[in-house]
Design a protein around this motif. Structure first.
Motif, PDB file in Angstrom:
ATOM      1  N   GLU A  12       0.720  -1.108  -0.129  1.00 38.15           N
ATOM      2  CA  GLU A  12       0.002   0.044   0.010  1.00 38.15           C
ATOM      3  C   GLU A  12       0.810   1.244  -0.021  1.00 38.15           C
ATOM      4  OE1 GLU A  12      -3.562   1.729   2.812  1.00 38.15           O
ATOM      5  OE2 GLU A  12      -3.095  -0.132   2.803  1.00 38.15           O
ATOM      6  N   GLY A  13       0.720   2.215  -0.833  1.00 38.02           N
ATOM      7  CA  GLY A  13       1.218   3.278  -0.896  1.00 38.02           C
ATOM      8  C   GLY A  13       2.310   3.264  -1.689  1.00 38.02           C
ATOM      9  N   GLN A  15       4.526   4.002  -5.170  1.00 34.86           N
ATOM     10  CA  GLN A  15       4.214   5.172  -5.849  1.00 34.86           C
ATOM     11  C   GLN A  15       5.379   5.012  -7.027  1.00 34.86           C
ATOM     12  OE1 GLN A  15       4.312   8.779  -3.866  1.00 34.86           O
ATOM     13  NE2 GLN A  15       2.854   8.068  -2.413  1.00 34.86           N
ATOM     14  N   GLN A  16       5.427   6.236  -7.957  1.00 32.50           N
ATOM     15  CA  GLN A  16       6.042   6.021  -9.148  1.00 32.50           C
ATOM     16  C   GLN A  16       7.638   6.083  -8.572  1.00 32.50           C
ATOM     17  OE1 GLN A  16       5.326   5.313 -12.093  1.00 32.50           O
ATOM     18  NE2 GLN A  16       7.492   5.599 -12.859  1.00 32.50           N
ATOM     19  N   ASP A  18       9.108   5.049  -5.979  1.00 30.07           N
ATOM     20  CA  ASP A  18       9.453   3.889  -5.386  1.00 30.07           C
ATOM     21  C   ASP A  18       9.923   2.803  -6.733  1.00 30.07           C
ATOM     22  OD1 ASP A  18       9.077   4.011  -2.739  1.00 30.07           O
ATOM     23  OD2 ASP A  18       6.749   4.021  -3.131  1.00 30.07           O
ATOM     24  N   ARG A  69       8.520  -2.880  -0.193  1.00 30.03           N
ATOM     25  CA  ARG A  69       7.683  -2.508  -1.044  1.00 30.03           C
ATOM     26  C   ARG A  69       6.646  -3.376  -1.682  1.00 30.03           C
ATOM     27  NH1 ARG A  69      13.147  -0.125  -3.850  1.00 30.03           N
ATOM     28  NH2 ARG A  69      13.632  -2.206  -3.387  1.00 30.03           N
TER      29      ARG A  69
END
Length: 132
Positions: A12-13, A15-16, A18, A69
């Motif tokens: 969850e969470g 993002q690009q 990451d 991640r």
């Protein structure tokens, strides 16, 4: 030499940024450890093919299990091989989007991948497209 094909879910969470960090670190570490392969991300799930010496792949899988991640790692295929199918890709990202994802995938994937592995990859792509 071995090949592992696995899936996992983005945490969850995710993002690009990451993804950018993941690809940079993977390319650098894989190059150092003699690992090649590719990564597919559909926005929620990852599918990755990695190939190299078994001890290097096992160490990679241990690191991945601790990586916050992603989660729910599931190995789809584990096979011995006498050759690399992605010799020039320390970590190739295959982007999937749009209705023609399966067709574009066919143009990017190494044509000589074992048929059973190709089927598993295509199944992942079809499931991802169905959920989009």
């Amino acid at each position: 030499m071995r090949q592992y094909l696995y899936t996992s879910a983005a945490s969850e969470g995710f993002q690009q940024l990451d993804m950018v960090n993941l690809l940079e670190a993977s390319s650098r570490n894989n190059g150092r450890n003699g690992i090649t392969g590719f990564l597919v991300f559909d926005g929620q799930k990852f599918l990755q093919l990695v190939e190299g010496e078994q001890e290097n792949l096992d160490a990679l899988m241990e690191r991945l299990a601790r990586d916050p991640r992603h989660c729910n790692i599931r190995r789809l295929d584990d096979r011995a091989t006498d050759r690399r199918y992605c010799p020039n890709w320390t970590m190739k990202r295959i982007v999937l989007s749009g209705n023609d994802a399966a067709e574009r995938l066919g143009k990017v994937l190494p044509a000589n991948l074992p048929l059973t592995m190709q089927r598993k990859i295509r199944s992942f792509i079809e499931q991802s497209a169905a959920l989009a």
